[in-house]
Design a protein around this motif. Structure first.
Motif, PDB file in Angstrom:
ATOM      1  N   PRO A  32      -7.116  52.552  63.882  1.00 12.33           N
ATOM      2  CA  PRO A  32      -8.397  52.164  64.467  1.00 12.33           C
ATOM      3  C   PRO A  32      -8.842  53.207  65.494  1.00 12.33           C
ATOM      4  N   LEU A  33     -10.090  53.116  65.921  1.00 12.81           N
ATOM      5  CA  LEU A  33     -10.576  53.989  66.990  1.00 12.81           C
ATOM      6  C   LEU A  33      -9.816  53.719  68.279  1.00 12.81           C
ATOM      7  N   ARG A  34      -9.470  52.452  68.469  1.00 11.30           N
ATOM      8  CA  ARG A  34      -8.793  52.027  69.691  1.00 11.30           C
ATOM      9  C   ARG A  34      -8.032  50.736  69.394  1.00 11.30           C
ATOM     10  N   ARG A  35      -6.935  50.537  70.106  1.00 10.13           N
ATOM     11  CA  ARG A  35      -6.130  49.310  69.957  1.00 10.13           C
ATOM     12  C   ARG A  35      -5.580  48.956  71.332  1.00 10.13           C
ATOM     13  N   GLU A  36      -5.781  47.715  71.754  1.00  8.51           N
ATOM     14  CA  GLU A  36      -5.262  47.254  73.042  1.00  8.51           C
ATOM     15  C   GLU A  36      -4.543  45.927  72.861  1.00  8.51           C
ATOM     16  N   THR A  37      -3.488  45.745  73.636  1.00 11.51           N
ATOM     17  CA  THR A  37      -2.711  44.512  73.609  1.00 11.51           C
ATOM     18  C   THR A  37      -2.783  43.878  74.997  1.00 11.51           C
ATOM     19  N   PHE A  38      -3.039  42.561  75.015  1.00 14.15           N
ATOM     20  CA  PHE A  38      -3.171  41.815  76.259  1.00 14.15           C
ATOM     21  C   PHE A  38      -2.229  40.616  76.233  1.00 14.15           C
ATOM     22  N   ARG A  39      -1.885  40.118  77.420  1.00 14.57           N
ATOM     23  CA  ARG A  39      -1.130  38.876  77.529  1.00 14.57           C
ATOM     24  C   ARG A  39      -1.899  37.940  78.457  1.00 14.57           C
ATOM     25  N   ALA A  40      -1.662  36.635  78.302  1.00 17.70           N
ATOM     26  CA  ALA A  40      -2.333  35.620  79.096  1.00 17.70           C
ATOM     27  C   ALA A  40      -1.348  34.490  79.387  1.00 17.70           C
ATOM     28  N   PRO A  41      -1.723  33.592  80.291  1.00 20.65           N
ATOM     29  CA  PRO A  41      -0.853  32.447  80.553  1.00 20.65           C
ATOM     30  C   PRO A  41      -0.515  31.691  79.266  1.00 20.65           C
ATOM     31  N   GLU A  42       0.528  30.914  79.346  1.00 18.04           N
ATOM     32  CA  GLU A  42       1.023  30.115  78.227  1.00 18.04           C
ATOM     33  C   GLU A  42       1.538  30.984  77.076  1.00 18.04           C
ATOM     34  N   ASP A  43       2.045  32.180  77.413  1.00 17.09           N
ATOM     35  CA  ASP A  43       2.654  33.087  76.434  1.00 17.09           C
ATOM     36  C   ASP A  43       1.713  33.455  75.288  1.00 17.09           C
ATOM     37  N   ARG A  44       0.422  33.635  75.596  1.00 15.40           N
ATOM     38  CA  ARG A  44      -0.538  34.061  74.576  1.00 15.40           C
ATOM     39  C   ARG A  44      -0.621  35.583  74.561  1.00 15.40           C
ATOM     40  N   VAL A  45      -0.784  36.139  73.375  1.00 21.11           N
ATOM     41  CA  VAL A  45      -0.898  37.590  73.178  1.00 21.11           C
ATOM     42  C   VAL A  45      -2.143  37.856  72.353  1.00 21.11           C
ATOM     43  N   LEU A  46      -2.933  38.827  72.807  1.00 25.33           N
ATOM     44  CA  LEU A  46      -4.182  39.195  72.150  1.00 25.33           C
ATOM     45  C   LEU A  46      -4.153  40.677  71.821  1.00 25.33           C
ATOM     46  N   VAL A  47      -4.557  41.020  70.608  1.00 25.59           N
ATOM     47  CA  VAL A  47      -4.700  42.423  70.211  1.00 25.59           C
ATOM     48  C   VAL A  47      -6.131  42.611  69.723  1.00 25.59           C
ATOM     49  N   ILE A  48      -6.799  43.636  70.239  1.00 23.53           N
ATOM     50  CA  ILE A  48      -8.139  43.986  69.782  1.00 23.53           C
ATOM     51  C   ILE A  48      -8.076  45.393  69.211  1.00 23.53           C
ATOM     52  N   THR A  49      -8.598  45.549  68.007  1.00 29.19           N
ATOM     53  CA  THR A  49      -8.729  46.878  67.399  1.00 29.19           C
ATOM     54  C   THR A  49     -10.213  47.139  67.161  1.00 29.19           C
ATOM     55  N   TRP A  50     -10.626  48.383  67.384  1.00 28.85           N
ATOM     56  CA  TRP A  50     -12.015  48.779  67.188  1.00 28.85           C
ATOM     57  C   TRP A  50     -12.099  49.741  66.017  1.00 28.85           C
ATOM     58  N   TRP A  51     -13.124  49.554  65.190  1.00 27.61           N
ATOM     59  CA  TRP A  51     -13.306  50.342  63.984  1.00 27.61           C
ATOM     60  C   TRP A  51     -14.752  50.805  63.875  1.00 27.61           C
ATOM     61  N   ASP A  52     -14.976  52.001  63.393  1.00 24.50           N
ATOM     62  CA  ASP A  52     -16.324  52.514  63.135  1.00 24.50           C
ATOM     63  C   ASP A  52     -16.610  52.284  61.657  1.00 24.50           C
ATOM     64  N   THR A  53     -17.134  51.091  61.340  1.00 20.57           N
ATOM     65  CA  THR A  53     -17.298  50.686  59.949  1.00 20.57           C
ATOM     66  C   THR A  53     -18.276  49.513  59.862  1.00 20.57           C
ATOM     67  N   PRO A  54     -18.825  49.235  58.704  1.00 19.64           N
ATOM     68  CA  PRO A  54     -19.686  48.058  58.555  1.00 19.64           C
ATOM     69  C   PRO A  54     -18.915  46.756  58.794  1.00 19.64           C
ATOM     70  N   GLN A  55     -19.626  45.721  59.195  1.00 21.69           N
ATOM     71  CA  GLN A  55     -19.040  44.414  59.500  1.00 21.69           C
ATOM     72  C   GLN A  55     -18.207  43.859  58.344  1.00 21.69           C
ATOM     73  N   ASN A  56     -18.657  44.073  57.109  1.00 17.28           N
ATOM     74  CA  ASN A  56     -17.980  43.476  55.958  1.00 17.28           C
ATOM     75  C   ASN A  56     -16.927  44.394  55.320  1.00 17.28           C
ATOM     76  N   ALA A  57     -16.576  45.487  55.986  1.00 18.47           N
ATOM     77  CA  ALA A  57     -15.588  46.424  55.436  1.00 18.47           C
ATOM     78  C   ALA A  57     -14.209  45.756  55.334  1.00 18.47           C
ATOM     79  N   ASP A  58     -13.443  46.200  54.361  1.00 21.02           N
ATOM     80  CA  ASP A  58     -12.069  45.732  54.205  1.00 21.02           C
ATOM     81  C   ASP A  58     -11.210  46.511  55.205  1.00 21.02           C
ATOM     82  N   LEU A  59     -10.699  45.809  56.210  1.00 22.08           N
ATOM     83  CA  LEU A  59      -9.926  46.462  57.266  1.00 22.08           C
ATOM     84  C   LEU A  59      -8.507  45.906  57.319  1.00 22.08           C
ATOM     85  N   PRO A  60      -7.549  46.745  57.697  1.00 21.97           N
ATOM     86  CA  PRO A  60      -6.179  46.258  57.826  1.00 21.97           C
ATOM     87  C   PRO A  60      -6.056  45.365  59.060  1.00 21.97           C
TER      88      PRO A  60
END
Length: 85
Positions: A32-60
């Motif tokens: 991806p263009l960028r990838r970030e990993t976050f943590r939050a209370p209650e042992d939650r984990v969030l990963v956001i990846t950014w892509w330069d592509t159309p909304q309906n593209a097949d992405l990993p």
């Protein structure tokens, strides 16, 4: 066009750090263009990846973690940038 994929999981109680370690070890077949990993209370984990592509593209996407690491199924969302402001 910029698309953000969000992947969010809640770890089994006390396994938040294990889930962070697991998700950071996951490779995607494309970079991806960028990838970030976050943590939050209650042992939650969030990963956001950014892509330069159309909304309906097949992405990993990140896979489901081992069932002993999570307390529920992964939540996934796809967002399209509407610009700044």
């Amino acid at each position: 066009m910029s698309v953000a994929l969000m992947w969010e999981a809640r770890a089994t109680e006390g396994r938040g750090e294990d889930l962070v370690t697991w998700v950071r070890s996951q490779e995607l077949p494309a970079s991806p263009l960028r990838r970030e990993t976050f943590r939050a209370p209650e042992d939650r984990v969030l990963v956001i990846t950014w892509w330069d592509t159309p909304q309906n593209a097949d992405l990993p996407e990140l896979p489901e973690p081992p069932s002993d690491l999570t307390s529920r199924p992964v939540h996934r969302w796809r967002f399209e940038s509407v610009g700044e402001g």
